[in-house]
Design a protein around this motif. Sequence first.
Motif, short mmCIF file in Angstrom:
data_model
loop_
_atom_site.label_atom_id
_atom_site.label_comp_id
_atom_site.label_asym_id
_atom_site.label_seq_id
_atom_site.Cartn_x
_atom_site.Cartn_y
_atom_site.Cartn_z
N ASN A 192 70.38 40.77 28.52
CA ASN A 192 71.45 41.74 28.32
C ASN A 192 72.77 41.05 27.96
N ASN A 193 73.03 39.92 28.62
CA ASN A 193 74.24 39.16 28.30
C ASN A 193 74.23 38.69 26.85
N TYR A 194 73.09 38.19 26.41
CA TYR A 194 72.99 37.70 25.02
C TYR A 194 73.07 38.85 24.01
N ARG A 195 72.58 40.02 24.40
CA ARG A 195 72.71 41.18 23.50
C ARG A 195 74.19 41.46 23.20
N GLN A 196 75.03 41.23 24.18
CA GLN A 196 76.46 41.51 24.01
C GLN A 196 77.18 40.51 23.11
N ILE A 197 76.52 39.39 22.80
CA ILE A 197 77.13 38.41 21.90
C ILE A 197 76.26 38.21 20.65
N SER A 237 77.10 30.53 25.49
CA SER A 237 77.22 31.76 26.29
C SER A 237 78.28 31.63 27.38
N LYS A 286 84.30 37.43 27.67
CA LYS A 286 83.98 38.82 28.00
C LYS A 286 84.10 39.08 29.51
N GLU A 287 83.31 38.37 30.31
CA GLU A 287 83.31 38.65 31.76
C GLU A 287 84.67 38.39 32.39
N HIS A 310 87.37 40.77 31.35
CA HIS A 310 87.27 42.02 32.10
C HIS A 310 87.88 41.87 33.49
N PHE A 359 80.57 34.50 26.12
CA PHE A 359 80.26 35.65 26.99
C PHE A 359 81.02 35.56 28.31
N GLU A 360 80.79 34.47 29.04
CA GLU A 360 81.38 34.39 30.38
C GLU A 360 82.90 34.37 30.36
#
Length: 312
Positions: free
Chosen positions: A59-64, A268, A276-277, A280, A272-273
């Motif tokens: 799911n994390n990789y889907r977001q990137i 990632s 994105k994370e 947020h 991502f981390e």
Amino acid sequence: MRMRLILLLNMGGPNDLSEVEVFLKNMFNDPYILGIKSPFLRKFVAFMITKSRLKAAQNNYRQIGGKSPICELTARLCGKISHFLDDDTAVAFAMNYTPPFAKDVLAEFTEASEIVVFPLYPHHSFTTVTSSISDFEKAQAELNLKAKVKIIEPFFEDERYNEVVVDDIEKAARNLNSGDIMLVFSAHSLPQKMIDAGDVYEEHVKRHVQILTEILEKRGVKFKQILLAYQSKLGPVKWLEPSLNQVLAEIKDKKVLVYPISFCIDNSETVFELSKEFRHIASELNFDFYDVVGCPNDSEKFAKFIAEKAKE
């Protein structure tokens, strides 16, 4: 004809969602990552960790975009490094946990008379440099390669590399009132027990922050404060501190620029981390400004540094 190979090494990342399981399984089967002496027990624990984390990781990789950017960026970097080299020198890359693997890459260069092994980690750690070199040496032995091997040492003290890093930080801060902003160097964390066992990673990272702080000061690039934090903690054991979560929670002025100091190529943990994370998290903490500086990646300056370092 004498042929020289520059081989870049890194941990890797999924090239598509089907490789997420491969990535997790290989990473947690690595004895330098999961220090369980029994191969059978380590394989079982790796299987259980992979099974428990697979869906969330996918799911994390889907977001990137459904994959890590690390392989594409490294492939482009290889092409740019070639521009600074003679025709008798080739540049390739191999990853520890996902394709292209070292044995498959080296099989294409069995006639090379010299191999310059260039781990793309600024700081030394058993979990990164030692693991990647071990993987290379295993492939070298299996292919019975006779080439002369030169291994590039961690380069966090190299002035040319640090100029690349500071250039990127200065560019990111150019249109900001950086005197009101905290600069946080974020490094991938390690379990404290690894440091206690003799891993020099923390020492290298802290020294690197000092070096970069001095260069920024000499250039007149001023931040309200420069801090070090650690990210990517996993599991219940004690990890290096302070965590990035702790640091963000304690910043009162709510303005921060983050630089991923332990990475040369975006992956990632950065796209991502951090992007994105933690963006947020910063939003939930009512930050007025939060941004992440990209890694050197495939920049011309970074490519030139690698070419020059490999020639030494």
